[in-house]
Write an enzyme that holds these catalytic residues in place. Structure first.
Site, PDB file in Angstrom:
ATOM      1  N   SER A 137      30.484  36.437  49.158  1.00 18.59           N
ATOM      2  CA  SER A 137      29.627  36.713  50.304  1.00 18.59           C
ATOM      3  C   SER A 137      29.990  35.817  51.492  1.00 18.59           C
ATOM      4  O   SER A 137      31.127  35.826  51.942  1.00 18.59           O
ATOM      5  CB  SER A 137      28.163  36.557  49.884  1.00 18.59           C
ATOM      6  OG  SER A 137      27.289  37.179  50.794  1.00 18.59           O
ATOM      7  N   ASP A 173      27.453  43.134  47.459  1.00 18.33           N
ATOM      8  CA  ASP A 173      27.557  41.673  47.491  1.00 18.33           C
ATOM      9  C   ASP A 173      27.989  41.093  46.147  1.00 18.33           C
ATOM     10  O   ASP A 173      27.390  41.375  45.112  1.00 18.33           O
ATOM     11  CB  ASP A 173      26.194  41.095  47.878  1.00 18.33           C
ATOM     12  CG  ASP A 173      26.267  39.662  48.369  1.00 18.33           C
ATOM     13  OD1 ASP A 173      26.815  38.826  47.630  1.00 18.33           O
ATOM     14  OD2 ASP A 173      25.776  39.386  49.477  1.00 18.33           O
TER      15      ASP A 173
END
Length: 295
Positions: free
Chosen positions: A38, A185
């Protein structure tokens, strides 16, 4: 001294990594391989592209995070329609503006695809929620999707890793099962992939991990008042489960804990004062850690 670095996810909290990097480079420590999830993948990609810490600082200081909020055109004209897009597109924002910014930023240093980087020097963690698999890019692309890892865009990999569920729309890849894989993610399955360089037994450099919490367990109670709070709590529980299980006690000696409080992962309205405080916190915690590291 040369090291490898792994950066955790954490959204806008990642401003703390700038301060941490300032401390690391002040100690004449050179970073070789990098990996991240991320927001940590963003930092890792910039380091891999040979951005210096002050260049990264300048990039982050002058960027308007709100410009990355790119809802579908219709939802700008008809606000209620955003909930329709959330249902069918699985995200409020397209994420295209962020990906284009990162693509342009990396191209400034001559980096477009993973082939432009030294092999093995950048690893980006994403989550394939269709196959239920943790994916490391570029390592797993050929095996899972039949895609040549070297030809894959670094900006696309990082955008995938930063696709916070329901905030940014997931990316779609065609897998070898000839079905669509929805990629979100990386923090959903591993928010702090400190294990990523431990698969090789021939490591010749220390692996230093940087995480935006005060412990691996992150067992602070979640205050749940509504459905959105519950969704966030579920996500937090899932993202820490894998890492808590696989990071050994001995590895904790190689982790810099940066306990960021009272800053939400997706708070793109963060003030200049808050940015400065995060950078200062990262520097202070890293200065403290490096006094006694390596042990």
């Amino acid at each position: 001294m040369k090291i490898d670095c792994v950066f955790s996810g954490g959204g806008v909290k990642a401003f703390s990594f700038i301060g941490a990097l300032q401390s690391i480079y002040d100690k004449k420590i050179s970073i070789e391989r990098v990996a991240g999830t991320s927001a940590g993948a963003i930092i890792a990609s910039l380091i891999a592209a040979d951005y210096k810490v002050e260049e990264i600082n300048q990039l982050f200081q002058h960027i308007n995070l709100k410009k990355f909020l790119d809802p579908p055109f219709l939802s700008e004209k008809i606000p209620f329609s955003k909930w329709i897009f959330l249902y069918f597109q699985m995200g409020l924002y397209k994420g295209n503006l962020f990906e284009k910014w990162l693509e342009s930023t990396l191209l400034t240093k001559g980096i477009d695809t993973f082939a432009d980087l030294e092999e093995g020097y950048l690893k980006v963690v994403v989550s394939d929620i269709s196959l239920g698999k943790l994916i490391v890019i570029p390592d797993d692309l050929q095996r899972v999707y039949g895609i040549d890892g070297g030809s894959f865009k670094v900006s696309t990999a990082v955008r995938m890793s930063a696709s916070f569920p329901y905030f940014f729309m997931p990316k779609i890849l065609q897998n070898k099962e000839e079905t669509k894989s929805y990629i979100v993610d990386g923090g959903l399955l591993s928010n702090f992939p400190l294990w990523v360089f431990r698969e090789r037994e021939t490591d010749v450099r220390p692996v230093l991990g940087l995480t935006l919490s005060d412990s691996i367990e992150q067992n602070q109670p979640q205050h749940i008042k509504n459905a959105l709070d519950m969704l966030h709590a579920i996500f937090q529980a899932m993202l820490r489960a894998h890492d808590t299980r696989y990071i050994s006690t001995s590895m904790k000696n190689n982790i810099i804990f940066i306990p960021v409080k009272d800053v939400k992962t997706t708070d793109l309205m963060i003030s200049e004062e808050e940015k400065h405080s995060l950078i200062q916190l990262g520097r202070e915690k890293t200065d403290q850690f490096l006094q006694f590291w390596p042990t």
